[in-house]
Enzyme design. Structure first.
Site, PDB file in Angstrom:
ATOM      1  N   LYS A  99      -8.499 -11.696   6.376  1.00  0.00           N
ATOM      2  CA  LYS A  99      -8.069 -10.991   7.585  1.00  0.00           C
ATOM      3  C   LYS A  99      -9.124  -9.967   8.025  1.00  0.00           C
ATOM      4  O   LYS A  99      -9.468  -9.874   9.206  1.00  0.00           O
ATOM      5  CB  LYS A  99      -6.739 -10.275   7.298  1.00  0.00           C
ATOM      6  CG  LYS A  99      -6.157  -9.574   8.501  1.00  0.00           C
ATOM      7  CD  LYS A  99      -4.925  -8.779   8.148  1.00  0.00           C
ATOM      8  CE  LYS A  99      -5.331  -7.417   7.639  1.00  0.00           C
ATOM      9  NZ  LYS A  99      -4.229  -6.471   7.548  1.00  0.00           N
TER      10      LYS A  99
ATOM     11  N   CYS B  72      -6.201  -9.549   2.357  1.00  0.00           N
ATOM     12  CA  CYS B  72      -7.192  -8.584   2.868  1.00  0.00           C
ATOM     13  C   CYS B  72      -8.499  -9.228   3.334  1.00  0.00           C
ATOM     14  O   CYS B  72      -8.836  -9.144   4.510  1.00  0.00           O
ATOM     15  CB  CYS B  72      -7.480  -7.540   1.801  1.00  0.00           C
ATOM     16  SG  CYS B  72      -5.992  -6.680   1.278  1.00  0.00           S
TER      17      CYS B  72
ATOM     18  N   ARG C 231       0.020 -14.814  -0.674  1.00  0.00           N
ATOM     19  CA  ARG C 231      -0.426 -14.851   0.726  1.00  0.00           C
ATOM     20  C   ARG C 231      -1.889 -15.290   0.803  1.00  0.00           C
ATOM     21  O   ARG C 231      -2.726 -14.803   0.051  1.00  0.00           O
ATOM     22  CB  ARG C 231      -0.257 -13.472   1.378  1.00  0.00           C
ATOM     23  CG  ARG C 231       1.188 -13.145   1.689  1.00  0.00           C
ATOM     24  CD  ARG C 231       1.302 -11.733   2.215  1.00  0.00           C
ATOM     25  NE  ARG C 231       0.915 -10.751   1.214  1.00  0.00           N
ATOM     26  CZ  ARG C 231       0.745  -9.452   1.473  1.00  0.00           C
ATOM     27  NH1 ARG C 231       0.889  -9.009   2.697  1.00  0.00           N
ATOM     28  NH2 ARG C 231       0.426  -8.610   0.512  1.00  0.00           N
TER      29      ARG C 231
ATOM     30  N   VAL D 119       0.832  -1.209   0.000  1.00  0.00           N
ATOM     31  CA  VAL D 119       0.000   0.000   0.000  1.00  0.00           C
ATOM     32  C   VAL D 119       0.867   1.261   0.000  1.00  0.00           C
ATOM     33  O   VAL D 119       0.639   2.201  -0.778  1.00  0.00           O
ATOM     34  CB  VAL D 119      -0.947  -0.007   1.230  1.00  0.00           C
ATOM     35  CG1 VAL D 119      -1.672   1.326   1.384  1.00  0.00           C
ATOM     36  CG2 VAL D 119      -1.948  -1.133   1.122  1.00  0.00           C
TER      37      VAL D 119
ATOM     38  N   ASN E  47     -14.992  -4.157   2.646  1.00  0.00           N
ATOM     39  CA  ASN E  47     -14.358  -5.441   2.331  1.00  0.00           C
ATOM     40  C   ASN E  47     -15.245  -6.621   2.744  1.00  0.00           C
ATOM     41  O   ASN E  47     -15.339  -7.612   2.026  1.00  0.00           O
ATOM     42  CB  ASN E  47     -12.980  -5.546   3.004  1.00  0.00           C
ATOM     43  CG  ASN E  47     -11.882  -4.969   2.119  1.00  0.00           C
ATOM     44  OD1 ASN E  47     -12.164  -4.397   1.067  1.00  0.00           O
ATOM     45  ND2 ASN E  47     -10.637  -5.105   2.534  1.00  0.00           N
TER      46      ASN E  47
ATOM     47  N   PHE F 298      -8.644   1.689  -0.877  1.00  0.00           N
ATOM     48  CA  PHE F 298      -9.555   0.718  -1.497  1.00  0.00           C
ATOM     49  C   PHE F 298      -8.929   0.081  -2.725  1.00  0.00           C
ATOM     50  O   PHE F 298      -9.617  -0.373  -3.619  1.00  0.00           O
ATOM     51  CB  PHE F 298     -10.873   1.401  -1.869  1.00  0.00           C
ATOM     52  CG  PHE F 298     -11.577   2.010  -0.685  1.00  0.00           C
ATOM     53  CD1 PHE F 298     -12.248   1.204   0.232  1.00  0.00           C
ATOM     54  CD2 PHE F 298     -11.549   3.381  -0.462  1.00  0.00           C
ATOM     55  CE1 PHE F 298     -12.884   1.760   1.334  1.00  0.00           C
ATOM     56  CE2 PHE F 298     -12.187   3.939   0.636  1.00  0.00           C
ATOM     57  CZ  PHE F 298     -12.857   3.136   1.541  1.00  0.00           C
TER      58      PHE F 298
ATOM     59  N   LEU G 228     -19.457 -11.191  -8.231  1.00  0.00           N
ATOM     60  CA  LEU G 228     -20.391 -12.319  -8.232  1.00  0.00           C
ATOM     61  C   LEU G 228     -19.828 -13.437  -9.100  1.00  0.00           C
ATOM     62  O   LEU G 228     -20.564 -14.136  -9.773  1.00  0.00           O
ATOM     63  CB  LEU G 228     -21.767 -11.868  -8.769  1.00  0.00           C
ATOM     64  CG  LEU G 228     -22.625 -11.021  -7.832  1.00  0.00           C
ATOM     65  CD1 LEU G 228     -23.954 -10.662  -8.483  1.00  0.00           C
ATOM     66  CD2 LEU G 228     -22.887 -11.724  -6.495  1.00  0.00           C
TER      67      LEU G 228
ATOM     68  N   LYS H  32      15.497  -3.077   1.805  1.00  0.00           N
ATOM     69  CA  LYS H  32      14.433  -2.707   0.874  1.00  0.00           C
ATOM     70  C   LYS H  32      14.663  -1.280   0.346  1.00  0.00           C
ATOM     71  O   LYS H  32      14.529  -1.023  -0.850  1.00  0.00           O
ATOM     72  CB  LYS H  32      13.081  -2.789   1.587  1.00  0.00           C
ATOM     73  CG  LYS H  32      11.900  -2.595   0.649  1.00  0.00           C
ATOM     74  CD  LYS H  32      10.606  -2.433   1.402  1.00  0.00           C
ATOM     75  CE  LYS H  32       9.930  -3.751   1.676  1.00  0.00           C
ATOM     76  NZ  LYS H  32       8.637  -3.592   2.365  1.00  0.00           N
TER      77      LYS H  32
ATOM     78  N   LYS I  97     -14.061   1.021   5.801  1.00  0.00           N
ATOM     79  CA  LYS I  97     -13.129   0.068   5.204  1.00  0.00           C
ATOM     80  C   LYS I  97     -13.512  -1.382   5.522  1.00  0.00           C
ATOM     81  O   LYS I  97     -13.626  -2.229   4.633  1.00  0.00           O
ATOM     82  CB  LYS I  97     -11.712   0.374   5.695  1.00  0.00           C
ATOM     83  CG  LYS I  97     -10.674  -0.644   5.313  1.00  0.00           C
ATOM     84  CD  LYS I  97     -10.477  -0.712   3.806  1.00  0.00           C
ATOM     85  CE  LYS I  97      -9.709  -1.939   3.422  1.00  0.00           C
ATOM     86  NZ  LYS I  97      -8.579  -1.719   2.617  1.00  0.00           N
TER      87      LYS I  97
HETATM   88  C1  UGA Z   1      -9.504  -6.137  -1.733  1.00  0.00           C
HETATM   89  C2  UGA Z   1     -10.573  -5.091  -2.097  1.00  0.00           C
HETATM   90  O1  UGA Z   1     -11.191  -5.431  -3.346  1.00  0.00           O
HETATM   91  C3  UGA Z   1      -9.940  -3.687  -2.204  1.00  0.00           C
HETATM   92  O2  UGA Z   1     -10.959  -2.726  -2.444  1.00  0.00           O
HETATM   93  C4  UGA Z   1      -9.235  -3.370  -0.874  1.00  0.00           C
HETATM   94  O3  UGA Z   1      -8.598  -2.120  -0.920  1.00  0.00           O
HETATM   95  C5  UGA Z   1      -8.187  -4.440  -0.611  1.00  0.00           C
HETATM   96  O4  UGA Z   1      -8.830  -5.729  -0.531  1.00  0.00           O
HETATM   97  C6  UGA Z   1      -7.514  -4.115   0.704  1.00  0.00           C
HETATM   98  O5  UGA Z   1      -8.170  -4.187   1.744  1.00  0.00           O
HETATM   99  O6  UGA Z   1      -6.354  -3.689   0.689  1.00  0.00           O
HETATM  100  P1  UGA Z   1      -7.636  -7.495  -3.113  1.00  0.00           P
HETATM  101  O7  UGA Z   1      -7.417  -8.265  -1.843  1.00  0.00           O
HETATM  102  O8  UGA Z   1      -6.455  -6.973  -3.859  1.00  0.00           O
HETATM  103  O9  UGA Z   1      -8.587  -6.214  -2.822  1.00  0.00           O
HETATM  104  O10 UGA Z   1      -8.389  -8.476  -4.113  1.00  0.00           O
HETATM  105  P2  UGA Z   1      -9.837  -8.615  -4.733  1.00  0.00           P
HETATM  106  O11 UGA Z   1      -9.795  -8.287  -6.171  1.00  0.00           O
HETATM  107  O12 UGA Z   1     -10.861  -7.945  -3.940  1.00  0.00           O
HETATM  108  O13 UGA Z   1     -10.030 -10.211  -4.626  1.00  0.00           O
HETATM  109  C7  UGA Z   1     -10.018 -10.864  -3.348  1.00  0.00           C
HETATM  110  C8  UGA Z   1     -10.314 -12.329  -3.515  1.00  0.00           C
HETATM  111  O14 UGA Z   1     -11.662 -12.545  -3.900  1.00  0.00           O
HETATM  112  C9  UGA Z   1      -9.460 -13.053  -4.563  1.00  0.00           C
HETATM  113  O15 UGA Z   1      -9.032 -14.280  -4.033  1.00  0.00           O
HETATM  114  C10 UGA Z   1     -10.407 -13.255  -5.724  1.00  0.00           C
HETATM  115  O16 UGA Z   1     -10.086 -14.363  -6.512  1.00  0.00           O
HETATM  116  C11 UGA Z   1     -11.733 -13.434  -4.993  1.00  0.00           C
HETATM  117  N1  UGA Z   1     -12.910 -13.101  -5.819  1.00  0.00           N
HETATM  118  C12 UGA Z   1     -13.116 -11.823  -6.235  1.00  0.00           C
HETATM  119  C13 UGA Z   1     -13.823 -14.089  -6.140  1.00  0.00           C
HETATM  120  O17 UGA Z   1     -13.690 -15.277  -5.765  1.00  0.00           O
HETATM  121  N2  UGA Z   1     -14.931 -13.748  -6.894  1.00  0.00           N
HETATM  122  C14 UGA Z   1     -15.156 -12.484  -7.313  1.00  0.00           C
HETATM  123  O18 UGA Z   1     -16.187 -12.255  -7.975  1.00  0.00           O
HETATM  124  C15 UGA Z   1     -14.220 -11.499  -6.980  1.00  0.00           C
END
Ligand code: UGA
Length: 437
Positions: free
Chosen positions: A263, A260, A327, A11, A208, A152, A250, A35, A204
């Site tokens: 957790k 994210c 992770r 981030v 999520n 986000f 969906l 780093k 937040k």
């Molecule tokens: C998520 C949120 O989408 C961000 O808005 C937020 O800022 C971030 O967490 C955070 O708290 O820092 P991220 O963890 O990068 O982002 O990934 P996502 O794209 O949200 O996907 C999360 C998981 O859900 C993945 O394993 C993905 O495969 C799964 N997923 C997502 C599904 O199984 N189906 C879906 O329709 C969408």
């Protein structure tokens, strides 16, 4: 604006690079000297599309600097962002010790007014604790304001999410701090929502958790589709076109992972319990997510009967496409379970191989040089992450290479009809299973 960001992880680094790119002068600070040295030498520790280019451009323009000194960061900026990790503890609670330590360190070097902004994802009420801590260790009695400004951004499209945000949330108590924060975000031309600190923190976790809930909802529907002969993709399209619901998040699959959602859902449950208002709906979201993996493993076991000594190819290691992050990846969990049942697993991922090689839980897996190579002699292929690359692999060639052409598509990446026509036995989530006669 002169800005420092404490914590140059995912981030912090992406935020710092984008702030510099819109014209701010940014100090990215981290206590990991190696780093910082690497960043100074132009080496980027994470893979995120577009990030390397932005960092190089802004370092050359002298707008982006790297330092291992919090003092330097605080001295040279009006606004200090905290973007340090908040890891999960075994009981679901969040470890806030990095936030507390950084707050003390900032307080120790504070000599004049600064806005201290919490960007890390934290439970509601953390802002109050940060303010108390800074007050307690504020040797010079300098004035300060604490602000909550949740991020986000999604891994894999973080630059775009940061540059073109749906909204900016600023949780603050003082108008002066709000005015300074608005200046930081002015170049992004996005709607700004000003709230109190607790509301910003809750936004937040609530966002999520809601997205995780959408995923578990469609996965629960997928289970019903499987036993009733319906097609979850069509159901998702049918409900998703209602603008009040929306089609995004969906997509049925083997469940959500990453650093994210698991957790944050656990942390939200924990803080709600602590506040005396248990959030049982989220417990069900967790339960469905865990069950989804088990259902998928059952599908594999039912089709293959015994996993012991079976040659299984797995496409995908990362928790989602366009990232090298492994992770809390569902793919890794599945591989680990199959290995524990003595299957011979060969894996391939476009970006996640290096990080996955370090994981002890999948130490028994073989790493292939390409998606096709992984399928050589395989008795089953498991698709665990929906990389675009996998959708473009020559499937006829995959079939030729496999000993028994059975595919378990955990992300509904491929088309069942095409797979049937090619002669595969094809299993996916919430859709008809294709068994050749
Ligand atoms: C998520 C949120 O989408 C961000 O808005 C937020 O800022 C971030 O967490 C955070 O708290 O820092 P991220 O963890 O990068 O982002 O990934 P996502 O794209 O949200 O996907 C999360 C998981 O859900 C993945 O394993 C993905 O495969 C799964 N997923 C997502 C599904 O199984 N189906 C879906 O329709 C969408």
């Amino acid at each position: 604006m002169d800005i420092s960001i404490i914590g140059s992880g995912y981030v912090g680094l992406v935020t710092g690079a984008c702030f510099a790119d819109v014209g701010h002068n940014v100090f990215c600070v981290d206590n990991d000297e190696r780093k910082i040295e690497a960043l100074r030498a132009g080496r980027i520790p994470i893979y995120e599309p577009g990030l390397e280019e932005i960092i190089h451009r802004n370092v050359s323009a002298h707008r982006l600097h790297f330092s291992s000194s919090i003092q330097e960061g605080v001295e040279k900026s009006q606004i200090v962002f905290i973007a340090v990790p908040t890891p999960q503890q075994p009981n679901g609670d969040v470890d806030l010790s990095f936030i507390e330590k950084v707050s003390r360190e900032i307080a120790g070097v504070l000599t004049s007014y600064r806005v201290i902004v919490d960007k890390s994802t934290v439970p509601v009420k953390t802002g109050e604790r940060v303010a108390e801590t800074i007050k307690r260790y504020n040797r010079h009695g300098a004035k300060f304001d604490v602000v909550s400004n949740p991020e986000f951004l999604r891994e894999g499209c973080a630059i775009n999410d940061l540059m073109q945000p749906d909204r900016i949330v600023i949780g603050a108590q003082s108008q002066h701090a709000v005015d300074l924060m608005k200046k930081v975000y002015e170049p992004f031309m996005a709607p700004i929502l000003v709230t109190d600190i607790s509301s910003a923190e809750l936004i937040k976790h609530a966002a999520n958790s809601f997205l995780a809930l959408k995923i578990s909802y469609i996965n629960a529907i997928a289970a019903i589709c499987e036993v009733s002969g319906a097609d979850v993709e069509k159901v998702a399209d049918g409900i998703g076109t209602d603008r009040r619901i929306g089609r995004q998040f969906l997509n049925a699959g083997i469940g959500y992972g990453g650093s994210c959602f698991p957790k944050d859902v656990a942390a939200f449950i924990h803080i709600s319990d602590q506040l005396g208002v248990p959030f049982d709906l989220l417990r069900e979201v967790q339960r469905i997510n865990a069950a989804q993996k088990e259902r998928f493993l059952k599908l594999i076991r039912d089709a293959l009967w015994v996993l012991r000594e079976k040659k299984i190819a797995v496409w995908g290691l990362t928790f989602k496409p366009d990232t090298d992050d492994v992770r809390s990846s569902v793919a890794i969990e599945l591989i680990s379970k199959m290995l524990s049942e003595d299957a011979h697993v060969t894996v391939y991922d476009p970006k996640g191989m290096d990080k996955a090689r370090e994981l002890k839980t999948i130490a028994g897996a073989k790493f292939a040089a390409s998606a096709l190579e992984a399928t050589d002699g395989a008795e089953a292929l498991v698709i665990a992450t929906e990389w675009k690359e996998f959708a473009n692999v020559d499937l006829a060639e995959v079939k030729r290479r496999m000993t028994t052409p059975i595919v378990f598509d955990g992300r509904n990446l491929l088309n069942p009809e095409t797979m049937g026509e090619l002669g595969f036995q094809y299993h996916s989530i919430g859709r008809a299973q294709i068994i050749p006669r």
